[in-house]
Write a protein that holds these residues in place. Structure first.
Motif, short mmCIF file in Angstrom:
data_model
loop_
_atom_site.label_atom_id
_atom_site.label_comp_id
_atom_site.label_asym_id
_atom_site.label_seq_id
_atom_site.Cartn_x
_atom_site.Cartn_y
_atom_site.Cartn_z
N ARG A 1 0.57 -4.08 8.47
CA ARG A 1 -0.04 -4.86 7.39
C ARG A 1 1.00 -5.52 6.48
O ARG A 1 0.81 -6.64 6.04
CB ARG A 1 -1.01 -4.01 6.59
N ARG B 1 -0.25 7.79 1.69
CA ARG B 1 -1.49 7.25 2.25
C ARG B 1 -2.12 8.23 3.24
O ARG B 1 -3.32 8.42 3.25
CB ARG B 1 -1.20 5.89 2.91
N ARG C 1 -1.86 -8.01 -4.76
CA ARG C 1 -0.64 -8.45 -4.10
C ARG C 1 -0.11 -9.73 -4.72
O ARG C 1 1.06 -10.06 -4.56
CB ARG C 1 -0.91 -8.73 -2.62
N ASP C 2 -1.00 -10.49 -5.33
CA ASP C 2 -0.64 -11.82 -5.82
C ASP C 2 -1.04 -12.00 -7.28
O ASP C 2 -1.23 -13.11 -7.74
CB ASP C 2 -1.37 -12.89 -4.98
N SER D 1 0.82 -1.21 0.00
CA SER D 1 0.00 0.00 0.00
C SER D 1 0.86 1.25 0.00
O SER D 1 1.93 1.29 0.59
CB SER D 1 -0.96 0.02 1.18
N THR E 1 -8.41 -5.78 -6.81
CA THR E 1 -8.65 -6.99 -6.02
C THR E 1 -8.64 -6.70 -4.51
O THR E 1 -9.28 -7.40 -3.74
CB THR E 1 -7.63 -8.10 -6.33
N ARG F 1 -11.46 -6.32 0.84
CA ARG F 1 -12.07 -5.37 1.79
C ARG F 1 -13.58 -5.60 1.91
O ARG F 1 -14.15 -5.51 3.00
CB ARG F 1 -11.78 -3.93 1.35
N ASP G 1 0.91 -9.34 5.86
CA ASP G 1 0.73 -9.78 4.48
C ASP G 1 1.92 -10.60 3.98
O ASP G 1 1.78 -11.38 3.06
CB ASP G 1 0.52 -8.58 3.54
N ARG H 1 -9.12 -16.74 -0.10
CA ARG H 1 -8.26 -16.47 -1.25
C ARG H 1 -8.67 -17.33 -2.45
O ARG H 1 -8.75 -16.85 -3.57
CB ARG H 1 -6.78 -16.73 -0.92
N SER I 1 -6.24 -7.85 6.63
CA SER I 1 -5.12 -8.79 6.47
C SER I 1 -5.45 -10.15 7.06
O SER I 1 -5.06 -11.19 6.51
CB SER I 1 -3.84 -8.24 7.10
O1 CDP Z 1 -3.65 -0.20 -0.78
P1 CDP Z 1 -3.94 -0.90 0.50
O2 CDP Z 1 -2.88 -1.87 0.90
O3 CDP Z 1 -4.38 -0.02 1.58
O4 CDP Z 1 -5.14 -1.81 0.30
P2 CDP Z 1 -5.65 -2.83 -0.73
O5 CDP Z 1 -4.84 -2.95 -1.97
O6 CDP Z 1 -7.07 -2.44 -0.83
O7 CDP Z 1 -5.51 -4.23 0.02
C1 CDP Z 1 -6.00 -4.40 1.33
C2 CDP Z 1 -5.52 -5.71 1.91
O8 CDP Z 1 -6.09 -6.79 1.16
C3 CDP Z 1 -4.02 -5.96 1.87
O9 CDP Z 1 -3.38 -5.44 3.02
C4 CDP Z 1 -3.94 -7.49 1.83
O10 CDP Z 1 -4.05 -8.02 3.13
C5 CDP Z 1 -5.19 -7.89 1.09
N1 CDP Z 1 -5.01 -8.23 -0.34
C6 CDP Z 1 -4.54 -9.49 -0.66
O11 CDP Z 1 -4.24 -10.26 0.25
N2 CDP Z 1 -4.43 -9.87 -1.96
C7 CDP Z 1 -4.76 -9.04 -2.97
N3 CDP Z 1 -4.66 -9.45 -4.24
C8 CDP Z 1 -5.22 -7.73 -2.67
C9 CDP Z 1 -5.32 -7.35 -1.35
#
Ligand code: CDP
Length: 215
Positions: A174, A156, A129-130, A11, A33, A38, A178, A107, A98
């Motif tokens: 986080r 942020r 993230r993935d 983030s 995603t 969320r 994560d 997931r 998280s």
């Molecule tokens: O940008 P920010 O990290 O605040 O938030 P986000 O992209 O909305 O993602 C929120 C949370 O969702 C992350 O801290 C991860 O725990 C999880 N996430 C994930 O595990 N896998 C993804 N593809 C996207 C988000």
């Protein structure tokens, strides 16, 4: 034609802004995603089940009617018909996401949905993230955006008008959660292009990605 771009990173790395702008400039769809994780988290909090009860959390995730759009100019997020776009950005969801995202069944469910949406869209920028590693390993371009911890916290906190010290602590918490999970979603795909955005503006990052796509 078909074009899938995977944008991963922590983030505050500029993922969302860059991904949305890139999608618009490519006349492609856009999938956030993180908003899906969320939204599931919002449903879990509403249900009152124990966040540490993986079975109960997965059950809520499987039952909620989650819908998300793919228009980079504005996508709706609804859960059982209620618009939750504002709620999913709130502190309660951010504090719990998280833990919910660490549940393997959650997931598996979301990854399957994301793959369906990508197949339907054909041209799409997907951020998370993935994405490069798990969701779309065959993406046309994989990008991993990074930035210094200080730059990420500053961005942020400017976005949500929150305290920079508290934001830095939340991001560190986080990142830790994560990245210590079994299948580390913060690990970058071996074939991802790594871009450090600490000193780069949004336009520069988008231009760089367009160049990479043109190559
Ligand atoms: O940008 P920010 O990290 O605040 O938030 P986000 O992209 O909305 O993602 C929120 C949370 O969702 C992350 O801290 C991860 O725990 C999880 N996430 C994930 O595990 N896998 C993804 N593809 C996207 C988000």
């Amino acid at each position: 034609g078909r074009c899938v771009v995977a944008v991963d990173g922590p983030s505050g790395s500029g993922k969302s802004t860059v991904s949305r702008r890139l999608a618009t400039s490519l006349d492609a769809r856009y999938l956030d995603t993180g908003a899906m994780y969320r939204a599931i988290t919002w449903a879990v909090l509403r249900s009152g089940v124990d966040l540490n009860d993986a079975h109960a959390v997965a059950k809520v995730a499987g039952e909620v009617d989650l819908r998300i759009g793919t228009d980079p100019a504005g996508y709706g997020v609804t859960a059982d018909g209620t618009n939750i776009e504002a709620e999913i950005r709130g502190a309660e969801v951010t504090a719990a996401v998280s833990a919910v995202a660490a549940v393997p069944a959650v997931r598996a469910l979301l990854v399957a949905r994301q793959r369906d949406m990508i197949a339907k869209a054909g041209r799409i920028v997907v951020e998370g993230r993935d994405i490069g590693q798990v969701v779309a390993p065959d993406a046309d371009l994989k990008v991993y955006l990074t930035a210094s911890a200080a730059a990420r916290a500053a961005r942020r906190s400017a976005e949500n008008a929150s305290d920079v010290t508290a934001t830095a602590a939340d991001l560190a918490r986080r990142d830790q959660l994560d990245s210590t999970r079994k299948a580390d979603p913060l690990a970058q795909a071996a074939d991802a292009v790594v871009l450090d955005t600490t000193e780069l503006g949004i336009d520069e990052v988008v231009a760089r990605l367009r160049e990479l796509l043109a190559d």
